[in-house]
Scaffold this active site. Structure first.
Site, PDB file in Angstrom:
ATOM      1  N   CYS A 132       0.824  -1.207   0.000  1.00  5.69           N
ATOM      2  CA  CYS A 132       0.000   0.000   0.000  1.00  5.69           C
ATOM      3  C   CYS A 132       0.858   1.257   0.000  1.00  5.69           C
ATOM      4  CB  CYS A 132      -0.923  -0.011   1.218  1.00  5.69           C
ATOM      5  SG  CYS A 132      -1.931   1.476   1.355  1.00  5.69           S
ATOM      6  N   CYS A 135      -0.393   4.132   2.118  1.00  7.53           N
ATOM      7  CA  CYS A 135      -0.137   3.988   3.561  1.00  7.53           C
ATOM      8  C   CYS A 135       1.325   4.259   3.885  1.00  7.53           C
ATOM      9  CB  CYS A 135      -0.431   2.563   4.044  1.00  7.53           C
ATOM     10  SG  CYS A 135      -1.876   1.793   3.335  1.00  7.53           S
ATOM     11  N   ASP A 136       2.216   3.710   3.089  1.00  4.53           N
ATOM     12  CA  ASP A 136       3.611   3.614   3.527  1.00  4.53           C
ATOM     13  C   ASP A 136       4.605   4.422   2.691  1.00  4.53           C
ATOM     14  OD1 ASP A 136       2.725   1.827   5.457  1.00  4.53           O
ATOM     15  OD2 ASP A 136       2.945   0.111   4.136  1.00  4.53           O
TER      16      ASP A 136
END
Ligand code: NAP
Length: 305
Positions: A132, A135-136
């Site tokens: 992701c 997200c990261d």
């Protein structure tokens, strides 16, 4: 006696549905699954969930969701649903031989990222291995990143990661992308992105964090290592809907077809990644879980009236 609301799945969608249903006095029963908490349980820092200006660890966030659902009386069953029958009311769900009945059901079983299954991938998940970018990606400022895949997801992840990374290398197993032409062209034109065609990752290397990846050219069989600190797998997601096949309408990829949160079966609602292949965020899943609970509440009221 039938439950008023049965919630299947315990990610942001299911737990938000539980909070709303519990606060509406519907005394929800949640079958949370063995891997409770969903995909956030395999993420580290979550910095885009509103309300946490300093960020929050994915598992901690889900623990807080769960506590909030329990505070208002949600009961939890820590098992996987093995079978359902939505052909008549009350609806029925089984955990092995234990049967549960409910007047309304909320499906929130989410989706799971596909992984390659190569050595190092699972061990370094959260330590450079991710599925992701939203997200990261932020944690990879000025780092070199590999993105695996050739579909629209891989293109989107690679383009997004160029905001942070010093260099993004897209690794694809064939010599042409599956992605839409426009997305593929953007990747090919980007001066921070390099593409390695006909190449598959064989192993993710690093002791405590990703340092390099072993790659193999599928045409020449030549193996080489490439230094990288990020390894983003973008080879698709699969909705967790095996148990709902033949019970509610699913699309060709297996996602639950829903009009808002209403599935093809009246009284069965769905929210989160099990429905949504576009946004796939904790906050959007939570919103859909809230909507599913409100819709279930209204629908139950209509049945009584
Ligand atoms: P996808 O279209 O199924 O693409 C998956 C990619 O991963 C393919 O290139 C595939 O290679 C590769 N792959 C699969 N298994 C692999 C393995 N074991 N090893 C190496 N490579 C592997 O999945 P997606 O990209 O997640 O897209 C899913 C759907 O959502 C698509 O319909 C897509 O158009 C849509 N989507 C749209 C957008 C957008 O429009 N902005 C963004 C994201 C997703 P092969 O090509 O060789 O099969």
């Amino acid at each position: 006696m039938a439950e008023k609301v049965l919630i299947i799945g315990s990610g942001p969608a299911g737990l938000t549905a539980a909070i709303y249903a519990a606060r509406a006095d519907l005394e929800p029963l949640m079958i949370e699954g063995f891997e409770r908490g969903g995909q956030l349980m395999i993420t580290t820092d979550v910095e885009n969930y509103p309300g946490f200006p300093d960020g929050v660890m994915g598992p901690d966030l889900m623990e807080q969701f769960r506590k909030q659902a329990e505070r208002f009386g949600t009961r939890m069953v820590s098992s996987n649903v093995t079978r359902v029958d939505f052909s008549e009311r009350p609806f029925r769900a089984w955990v092995d031989d234990d049967e549960y009945q409910a007047d309304a059901v909320i499906i929130s079983t989410g989706a799971s990222a596909r992984w390659l299954g190569i050595p190092g991938e699972e061990r370094l998940r959260g330590y450079g291995v991710s599925a992701c970018a939203t997200c990261d990606g932020f944690f990879f400022r000025d780092r070199e990143i590999l993105v695996i895949g050739g579909g629209d997801s891989a293109m989107e992840e690679a383009l997004f990661l160029t905001k942070f990374a010093s260099k993004v290398t897209v690794v694809h197993r064939r010599d042409e992308f599956r992605a839409s032409k426009i997305m593929a062209q953007r990747v090919l034109d980007h001066d921070k992105i390099e593409v390695l065609w006909d190449t598959v990752p064989e192993e993710v290397l690093g002791d405590t964090a990703v340092t390099a990846v072993k790659l193999r050219n599928v045409k020449t069989d030549e193996v080489h290592e490439i230094a990288a600190e990020g390894f983003f797998v973008a080879i698709g997601h699969d909705p967790n809907t095996a148990i709902f096949k033949g019970q509610v309408d699913l699309d060709e990829a297996g996602y639950v077809i829903a009009d808002g949160t209403r599935t093809s079966v009246e009284g069965v609602f769905a929210g989160g990644d099990v429905v949504d292949k576009v946004y796939r965020q904790a906050i959007t899943a939570a919103g859909m879980g809230c909507a599913a609970a409100l819709d279930a509440e209204r629908w139950l009221e209509e049945q009584e009236g």
